[in-house]
Design a protein around this motif. Structure first.
Motif, short mmCIF file in Angstrom:
data_model
loop_
_atom_site.label_atom_id
_atom_site.label_comp_id
_atom_site.label_asym_id
_atom_site.label_seq_id
_atom_site.Cartn_x
_atom_site.Cartn_y
_atom_site.Cartn_z
N UNK A 85 0.83 -1.21 0.00
CA UNK A 85 0.00 0.00 0.00
C UNK A 85 0.86 1.25 0.00
N UNK A 86 0.37 2.28 -0.64
CA UNK A 86 1.10 3.54 -0.68
C UNK A 86 0.66 4.44 0.47
N UNK A 87 1.56 5.30 0.95
CA UNK A 87 1.15 6.28 1.96
C UNK A 87 0.07 7.19 1.39
N UNK A 88 -0.79 7.75 2.23
CA UNK A 88 -1.86 8.61 1.72
C UNK A 88 -1.33 9.94 1.21
N UNK A 89 -2.20 10.63 0.49
CA UNK A 89 -1.93 12.01 0.07
C UNK A 89 -0.70 12.14 -0.81
N UNK A 90 -0.43 11.13 -1.64
CA UNK A 90 0.66 11.19 -2.62
C UNK A 90 1.99 11.54 -1.97
N UNK A 91 2.24 10.89 -0.84
CA UNK A 91 3.46 11.18 -0.09
C UNK A 91 4.71 10.83 -0.89
N UNK A 92 4.67 9.74 -1.67
CA UNK A 92 5.85 9.34 -2.44
C UNK A 92 6.24 10.41 -3.45
N UNK A 93 5.24 10.98 -4.11
CA UNK A 93 5.52 12.02 -5.10
C UNK A 93 6.04 13.29 -4.42
N UNK A 94 5.43 13.64 -3.30
CA UNK A 94 5.85 14.86 -2.59
C UNK A 94 7.28 14.73 -2.06
N UNK A 95 7.66 13.53 -1.66
CA UNK A 95 9.04 13.32 -1.20
C UNK A 95 10.06 13.56 -2.31
N UNK A 96 9.60 13.42 -3.56
CA UNK A 96 10.48 13.68 -4.70
C UNK A 96 10.40 15.13 -5.17
N UNK A 97 9.71 15.95 -4.40
CA UNK A 97 9.64 17.38 -4.72
C UNK A 97 8.55 17.78 -5.67
N UNK A 98 7.61 16.87 -5.94
CA UNK A 98 6.54 17.18 -6.89
C UNK A 98 5.46 18.04 -6.25
N UNK A 99 4.76 18.79 -7.06
CA UNK A 99 3.57 19.54 -6.64
C UNK A 99 2.35 18.70 -6.99
N UNK A 100 1.51 18.43 -6.01
CA UNK A 100 0.37 17.54 -6.19
C UNK A 100 -0.94 18.29 -5.97
#
Length: 286
Positions: free
Chosen positions: A5-20
């Motif tokens: 399962x992925x962390x909620x709220x697009x945490x993986x993308x945000x950790x890479x500096x993305x704007x979600x």
């Protein structure tokens, strides 16, 4: 294998500096036919490295152009997968790449859609999609298709399509005659790769009051052929999948679940998550 399962709220993308997206409109906004509610930022480093490493004799885009493009902001998403890190999917115009993790953290498999065949001097063919204009290089127009790659220890992207990706499902002789008579086109639906591990082969018929064949599904004159599912080691053809493997597109609060355009209509080939379709035997042809 259990899906991670992925962390909620697009945490993986945000950790890479993305704007979600932070509001409902953003979470429902499409970016092309493969991205809904995606984040924007530079693509994950391993996806960028793979796109740059594809040999120039394979892809009709110079390596220097690809090196510049992967430094730009693109749309991408993390997807729950089988590995220690999530899978990712990223889109750069007509190019997209989807990573697939497995039990071995040292091996990542990539499905790449890109201009792989020049169309400048090719004769028109009904079975082919329309060519796209190539952004750089000597070829002006090309056919876009999908290939499977893995990165070698030498840093070279190796084409493993023949080993890991099954051929399109065969159509029985009597079905083939009916499909041709009704001007059906065999297509591969990759739109659910942003949520799960599967693609779908199907026949699309022109709008018609006629009932489609015995394998009809949806409200849109379509006939099921087979799913193509990543199982953690390779891709295999399956007759059915579970809803977890073929999720519905998100809908606004108050709207009917699975009521969006791509998901409307009956579909007996997608089963409940606790049904046998989740572990259905692989198939080789209809």
């Amino acid at each position: 294998m259990a899906v991670v399962p992925l962390p909620p709220d697009q945490a993986s993308e945000r950790q890479l500096g993305a704007r979600c997206p932070v509001d409902l409109a953003g979470r429902l906004a499409p970016q092309g036919d493969l991205m809904i509610g995606a984040c924007q930022g530079t693509p994950p480093a391993h996806l960028a490295a793979l796109l740059v490493a594809v040999p120039e004799q394979d892809i009709l885009l110079p390596r220097a152009w690809r090196e510049r493009e992967v430094r730009q902001r693109v749309w991408f998403k993390a997807v729950a997968g089988f590995g220690q890190r999530p899978d990712f999917i990223a889109r750069l115009g007509d190019i997209w790449v989807r990573s697939f993790e497995g039990a071995d953290p040292a091996i990542t498999t990539y499905l790449v859609q890109a201009p792989f065949e020049c169309a400048d001097r090719a004769l028109p063919a009904d079975a082919r999609p329309e060519p796209v204009r190539v952004a750089a290089g000597a070829c002006r127009q090309a056919y876009v298709s999908q290939r499977v790659y893995q990165m070698g220890a030498d840093g070279v992207a190796h084409d493993v399509t023949a080993r890991l990706m099954p051929s399109a499902p065969l159509i029985a002789e009597d079905d083939r005659a009916r499909v041709q008579a009704r001007e059906g086109r065999v297509l591969l639906d990759h739109s659910k790769l942003q949520y799960g591990p599967a693609l779908r082969w199907y026949v699309q018929y022109p709008e018609s009051p006629q009932k489609t064949g015995p394998h009809a599904f949806s409200d849109w004159n379509r006939e099921h052929l087979a799913f193509v599912v990543w199982n953690g080691r390779n891709f295999e053809l399956r007759e059915r999948v579970s809803r977890r493997q073929w999720p519905c597109d998100p809908v606004a609060p108050g709207d009917r679940a699975c009521g969006g355009f791509p998901d409307s209509g009956p579909d007996v080939y997608v089963t409940a998550d606790n049904a046998a379709g989740d572990s259905a035997a692989a198939i080789s042809s209809r």
